[in-house]
Scaffold this motif. Structure first.
Motif, short mmCIF file in Angstrom:
data_model
loop_
_atom_site.label_atom_id
_atom_site.label_comp_id
_atom_site.label_asym_id
_atom_site.label_seq_id
_atom_site.Cartn_x
_atom_site.Cartn_y
_atom_site.Cartn_z
N SER A 225 -4.16 -9.14 -13.75
CA SER A 225 -4.45 -9.35 -14.51
C SER A 225 -5.53 -8.28 -15.03
CB SER A 225 -5.70 -11.29 -14.68
OG SER A 225 -5.96 -10.70 -13.79
N SER A 226 -5.56 -8.55 -16.62
CA SER A 226 -6.26 -7.76 -17.13
C SER A 226 -7.86 -8.29 -17.07
CB SER A 226 -6.55 -7.79 -19.01
OG SER A 226 -6.53 -9.24 -19.32
N THR A 227 -7.79 -8.96 -16.48
CA THR A 227 -9.76 -9.45 -15.98
C THR A 227 -9.69 -8.52 -14.71
OG1 THR A 227 -9.50 -11.49 -17.21
CG2 THR A 227 -10.98 -11.13 -15.22
N ASP A 228 -8.73 -8.87 -13.56
CA ASP A 228 -8.94 -8.28 -12.03
C ASP A 228 -9.29 -6.80 -12.78
OD1 ASP A 228 -8.59 -10.60 -11.64
OD2 ASP A 228 -6.86 -10.22 -10.43
N GLN A 229 -8.41 -5.82 -13.58
CA GLN A 229 -7.90 -4.87 -13.80
C GLN A 229 -9.73 -4.13 -14.12
OE1 GLN A 229 -4.47 -3.32 -15.90
NE2 GLN A 229 -3.84 -5.39 -15.75
N ILE A 230 -9.72 -4.96 -14.84
CA ILE A 230 -11.69 -5.07 -15.19
C ILE A 230 -12.56 -5.18 -14.52
CG2 ILE A 230 -13.23 -5.34 -16.95
CD1 ILE A 230 -11.28 -5.62 -18.64
N MET A 231 -12.47 -6.20 -14.10
CA MET A 231 -13.57 -6.53 -13.06
C MET A 231 -13.67 -5.67 -11.83
SD MET A 231 -16.52 -8.61 -12.03
CE MET A 231 -16.26 -9.41 -13.82
N LEU A 232 -12.95 -6.14 -10.85
CA LEU A 232 -13.02 -5.38 -9.67
C LEU A 232 -12.56 -4.37 -9.24
CD1 LEU A 232 -9.33 -7.56 -8.57
CD2 LEU A 232 -11.81 -8.28 -8.03
N PRO A 233 -12.42 -3.57 -10.13
CA PRO A 233 -12.60 -1.62 -9.34
C PRO A 233 -14.56 -1.48 -9.40
CG PRO A 233 -10.52 -1.36 -11.24
CD PRO A 233 -11.67 -3.56 -10.90
N MET A 234 -15.35 -2.08 -10.03
CA MET A 234 -16.85 -2.14 -9.82
C MET A 234 -17.06 -2.43 -8.48
SD MET A 234 -17.56 -4.55 -13.88
CE MET A 234 -19.10 -4.48 -13.06
N PHE A 235 -16.43 -3.50 -7.72
CA PHE A 235 -16.82 -4.06 -6.19
C PHE A 235 -15.74 -2.67 -5.13
CE2 PHE A 235 -17.91 -7.47 -9.55
CZ PHE A 235 -18.94 -7.37 -8.92
N GLY A 236 -15.03 -2.21 -5.33
CA GLY A 236 -14.21 -1.34 -4.51
C GLY A 236 -12.75 -1.41 -4.76
N ASN A 237 -11.92 -0.64 -3.79
CA ASN A 237 -11.00 -0.10 -3.47
C ASN A 237 -9.39 -1.17 -4.54
OD1 ASN A 237 -8.44 1.83 -4.77
ND2 ASN A 237 -8.11 2.40 -2.18
N VAL A 238 -9.10 -1.30 -5.75
CA VAL A 238 -8.11 -1.88 -5.98
C VAL A 238 -6.57 -1.97 -5.67
CG1 VAL A 238 -6.85 -3.45 -7.75
CG2 VAL A 238 -9.50 -2.92 -7.49
N LEU A 239 -5.51 -1.80 -5.03
CA LEU A 239 -4.62 -1.93 -4.16
C LEU A 239 -3.27 -3.04 -4.64
CD1 LEU A 239 -5.15 -0.87 0.08
CD2 LEU A 239 -5.48 0.24 -2.82
N PRO A 240 -2.60 -3.40 -6.13
CA PRO A 240 -1.95 -4.40 -6.29
C PRO A 240 -0.51 -3.76 -5.54
CG PRO A 240 -1.70 -2.35 -7.72
CD PRO A 240 -3.17 -1.91 -6.61
N ILE A 241 -0.32 -4.02 -4.50
CA ILE A 241 0.44 -4.54 -3.77
C ILE A 241 1.64 -5.90 -3.03
CG2 ILE A 241 0.05 -1.83 -2.71
CD1 ILE A 241 -0.93 -3.13 -0.39
N GLY A 242 0.79 -6.58 -3.50
CA GLY A 242 0.57 -7.81 -2.76
C GLY A 242 0.80 -8.25 -1.80
N ILE A 243 0.84 -9.13 -0.89
CA ILE A 243 0.78 -10.07 0.37
C ILE A 243 0.97 -9.44 1.35
CG2 ILE A 243 0.86 -12.37 -0.09
CD1 ILE A 243 -0.90 -13.34 2.43
N GLU A 244 2.36 -9.44 0.59
CA GLU A 244 3.81 -9.30 1.41
C GLU A 244 4.42 -7.35 2.01
OE1 GLU A 244 7.57 -11.74 0.48
OE2 GLU A 244 6.86 -10.41 -1.15
N GLU A 245 3.76 -6.74 1.32
CA GLU A 245 3.44 -5.92 1.51
C GLU A 245 2.06 -4.93 2.12
OE1 GLU A 245 2.94 -1.08 -0.71
OE2 GLU A 245 3.98 -2.79 -1.93
N LEU A 246 1.76 -5.97 1.85
CA LEU A 246 -0.22 -6.18 2.67
C LEU A 246 0.41 -6.48 4.78
CD1 LEU A 246 -3.34 -5.24 3.68
CD2 LEU A 246 -2.75 -8.18 2.70
N ALA A 247 1.06 -7.52 4.61
CA ALA A 247 1.45 -8.11 5.61
C ALA A 247 1.83 -6.18 6.53
CB ALA A 247 2.41 -9.16 5.74
N SER A 248 3.33 -5.68 6.06
CA SER A 248 4.29 -5.50 6.14
C SER A 248 3.21 -3.66 7.18
CB SER A 248 5.10 -4.82 5.27
OG SER A 248 5.73 -3.34 5.81
N ALA A 249 2.69 -3.92 6.38
CA ALA A 249 1.41 -2.53 6.30
C ALA A 249 0.39 -2.67 7.68
CB ALA A 249 0.32 -2.28 5.25
N VAL A 250 0.42 -3.90 7.73
CA VAL A 250 -0.31 -4.82 9.03
C VAL A 250 0.69 -4.38 10.37
CG1 VAL A 250 -1.42 -6.76 10.04
CG2 VAL A 250 -2.18 -5.90 7.91
N ALA A 251 1.58 -4.64 9.84
CA ALA A 251 2.67 -5.07 11.54
C ALA A 251 2.68 -3.20 11.66
CB ALA A 251 3.69 -5.73 10.81
#
Length: 802
Positions: A225-251
């Motif tokens: 969301s536009s709110t996440d794009q503004i808010m989250l970078p203030m607190f860390g690195n934002v990766l818009p990859i989705g949970i499925e791609e994250l799980a693939s990276a974990v594996a």
């Protein structure tokens, strides 16, 4: 931080997982649907209430739903929506990782179900659960907003964050878990948020305050969301990859990266080994111990290699029940004033424990490494003791370990200065998370210890001009002349011309820049602050320790050891003797002011700096830091120099200490009175406990009553002081009010010819009442020097007025 690095930390067990509603993507609830996130659930509730074009205010929507359909209906709807029937494969993959800790704002049991699919138990907790009951043993997940399996109708108004009423109750920052979360994110090598929008103000504030942006990753949907794009970078690195791609990276990472094998390597914490059998001490060993505080740890064992007694130190704990105390799982605190032997007793106890098979470690500084190593300590086999000399600055660390040690055979062995421990006892109890711990007062040598210390000094010829005294006279020197205190005995030995000249010569040989550093080290020790080299460098301008040459270091070896990065002063009594007897008052107060003002600049960086300022601001501390010759002038110069700082001008403690100082110098009472008034007024503004102010104000009134020439005014002042003392005697079993009550004798002697018969009876009855109260005090308080002096003084009053 990049994803691959963060996942390696997670595989090593060094990452915190924090999930929001987006984490639930792909799972099935009891209705075989993916659970709605907070925004969608709010819109659904509004639609059920026939409210069109509503926003996503979940608190308002749920409140409206309860008003229309009832709380029971909302609870049932929540169970169907947030009870998980089946997690997706990506949830199961992510939960294979050995997370350091898991936090979620979700109500559902998806994390628990996903862990179970990996044959792992995950304990669900809410803010109402006490952390110390769980975090030492269980893999846990904290549901910040409530947990569906714990939901009842009553929970909708409190622990289950859904309705408007529930949001009015205390949240995370008001719970016992706030400190745990702060500690976890500080220790973690990586923090991974999945599907979380950082909408909660409590969590925003906490993460912003901890400044952990460099190790934080937010995994969002591919189209955040536009709110996440503004808010989250203030607190860390934002990766818009989705949970499925994250799980693939974990594996992938789990297949290619081997978990780091953790060995119990301790660097921040120092292991104390069992004493090795060694030689008998010689004259040089004992002289170094008595004069310079240089302890040869190999000589602390009470017997030598032949099994014969070793005359080196007096075993202060031989007649106590320390061993029985340790068997009852109690922590231990050794208490004494500066220089009365608690540090040597601590070393003796540590070695004795190590000799009987305990794991014994020494703590010196609260760092990230020391906290990580403390967690390793908790998993060591057998019994473990952690030694902390001067515990007060480290209450947060003690709490950090205590909350994690439930069920472990782990003890703290601490030391503290008597008056400081008395003030911090309740806070120590809270930090230890116990209602009782064992305290051993080492201020006075018992009869056996007096005999041993006299025999020890005799054996090595340290009596100097007292050498020709008889055994009885030497015993009396220790018992009466030194009040049974090791500190006073050492000062008496230092005062002998031969030894005083020797000490003076050692300091005169130091160049000026080293003498200044030595004074700063002594001040730091006197304050009770950490002896970290870095702290001393910060408290002195231009960081002088950095520029010390090897020759400089060799020159001060007789004073301290800094081989571990911490300056371990070898004798606090030698430091006090130099500061109060040999040093130049103008030089000491100049350095004292420099350190205070540097600490003032740095106080927002660490609580230790504020602790330092508060400590040296106390007149009792200044008396041990400033030379007796020129004490009044140096003290007033110090107080007036710091008076205009924002730390002191509205600080009741400052005005009280300045009043105490001026009162001790017998200055003009009319000049002192405004300081007490300021202290009371400022204390009222900040809800400050006035016990100490009351006590010294009672003393002020008694002094004023004694000096006042008009008897009627004097008696009224006496009554005002008496009222404060009586209140303190009724509510506290401490020695302080009795110290002041002893000065009734001065009042009576000054006004004895003017005291009326009625007043005579009043003073007699009060003196008898105080003596009766003394008889009912605990033994340790009853034998306190000020209490025994009070008893003798009031007996004299009774004799004079009877």
């Amino acid at each position: 931080m990049e994803l691959a690095e963060a996942l390696k930390h997670a595989i090593d067990g060094n990452a915190v997982l924090f999930t929001g509603s987006g984490f639930s993507y792909g799972s099935q609830n009891l209705e075989k649907k993916t659970p709605m996130n907070g925004r969608d659930f709010a819109k659904f509730l509004f639609s059920q209430c026939d409210v069109g074009d509503a926003d996503d205010n979940l608190a308002l929507a749920s409140q409206l739903y309860v008003q229309k359909f009832g709380a029971a209906k909302l609870a049932e709807l929540c169970r169907n929506t947030f009870s998980i029937r089946a997690p997706a494969e990506h949830h199961i993959e992510i939960m294979k990782l050995p997370w350091q800790r898991i936090y979620t704002t979700n109500y559902d049991d998806l994390l628990e179900k996903s862990a179970a699919e990996n044959s792992k138990a995950l304990v669900p907790l809410t803010l109402e659960d006490l952390p110390e009951k769980y975090i030492s043993n269980a893999r846990i997940c904290l549901h910040v907003n409530g947990f569906i399996n714990k939901l009842s109708v009553m929970d909708l108004a409190g622990g289950f964050k859904l309705t408007a009423g529930s949001y009015l109750s205390d949240g995370l920052t008001g719970s016992n878990w706030a400190g745990v979360l702060r500690q976890d994110v500080r220790l973690a090598r990586a923090i991974i948020f999945i599907g979380y929008s950082m909408y909660d103000l409590d969590i925003q504030r906490l993460f912003h305050a901890e400044d952990i942006k460099h190790k934080t990753i937010f995994v969002t949907s591919p189209k955040p969301s536009s709110t996440d794009q503004i808010m989250l970078p203030m607190f860390g690195n934002v990766l818009p990859i989705g949970i499925e791609e994250l799980a693939s990276a974990v594996a992938t990472e789990s297949r290619t990266y081997s978990r780091t094998k953790h060995k119990n390597i301790f660097i921040a914490l120092e292991k104390i080994n069992a004493p090795s059998l060694s030689r008998q001490p010689n004259n040089a060993d004992v002289e170094k111990l008595f004069l310079y505080g240089q302890i040869d740890h190999a000589l602390l064992s009470p017997t030598n290699e032949d099994g014969h007694p070793r005359k080196y130190t007096v075993d202060r704990l031989s007649g106590t029940h320390v061993s029985e105390t340790l068997k009852t799982n109690e922590d231990i605190v050794l208490v004494s004033d500066l220089g009365n032997g608690k540090t040597v007793a601590l070393e003796q106890l540590a070695q004795n424990l190590a000799g009987t098979g305990w794991n014994v470690y020494r703590f010196t500084s609260d760092t990230k490494n020391s906290r990580q190593e403390a967690i390793q300590l908790l998993d060591l086999p057998g019994s473990t003791a952690l030694i902390i000399d001067n515990y007060v600055p480290y209450l947060d660390f003690i709490d950090f370990v205590s909350i994690r040690r439930t069920g472990k055979n782990f003890r703290f062995i601490l030391t503290g200065r008597s008056h400081v421990h008395e003030a911090f006892r309740d806070r120590l109890e809270n930090a230890l998370r116990v209602t009782e711990f064992a305290e051993f007062d080492l201020n006075r040598l018992n009869r056996s210890e007096v005999n041993d210390i006299v025999d020890l000094i005799d054996s090595y010829g340290l009596w100097a001009e007292f050498s020709a005294f008889s055994d009885i006279e030497k015993l009396n020197i220790v018992r009466s002349g030194c009040d049974g205190q090791l500190h006073q005995l050492l000062l008496k030995i230092y005062n002998s011309p031969h030894i005083s000249e020797k000490i003076s010569s050692l300091f005169l040989q130091l160049p000026n820049h080293l003498r200044r550093i030595a004074i700063a080290v002594f001040i730091l020790k006197g304050s009770g602050l950490s002896s970290d080299r870095a702290i001393l460098n910060e408290l002195l301008k231009d960081s002088p320790l950095i520029r010390l040459s090897n020759t400089d270091r060799e020159s001060v070896q007789f004073l301290w050891d800094d081989s571990t990065g911490h300056i371990r002063l070898k004798s606090s009594v030698l430091a006090e003797y130099y500061l109060t007897k040999l040093a130049d008052a103008s030089v000491v107060v100049e350095i004292l002011l420099e350190m205070f003002l540097q600490a003032l600049k740095l106080r927002d960086q660490s609580t230790e700096y504020e602790y330092f300022m508060r400590s040296i601001m106390s007149f009792s501390a200044l008396q041990k830091l400033l030379p007796k010759n020129g004490l009044r002038g140096a003290t007033i110069k110090f107080y007036e120099a710091i008076q205009s700082t924002d730390f002191t001008n509205r600080n009741p403690h400052y005005w009280l200490q300045y009043a105490i100082a001026r009162l001790s110098f017998e200055d003009n009472l009319d000049e002192i009175a405004p300081y007490f008034k300021s202290s009371y007024a400022l204390a009222k503004n900040i809800n400050y406990d006035t016990y100490q102010i009351d006590n010294h104000y009672a003393r002020f009134l008694m002094v004023k009553a004694t000096r006042e020439k008009n008897y009627e005014l004097a008696y009224n002042l006496f009554l005002e002081s008496k009222a404060l003392l009586t209140k303190q005697m009724l509510h506290e079993k401490k020695h302080y009010p009795y110290r002041v009550a002893a000065s009734i004798n001065d009042f009576v002697r000054m006004h004895q010819l003017e005291i009326t018969p009625h007043h005579r009876i009043e003073i007699l009855n009060y003196s008898k009442d105080v003596i009766n109260r003394i008889a009912q005090l605990p033994f340790e308080v009853r034998r306190h020097k000020h209490v025994t002096t009070c008893s003798i003084s009031l007996q004299s009053v009774i004799s004079d007025l009877s």
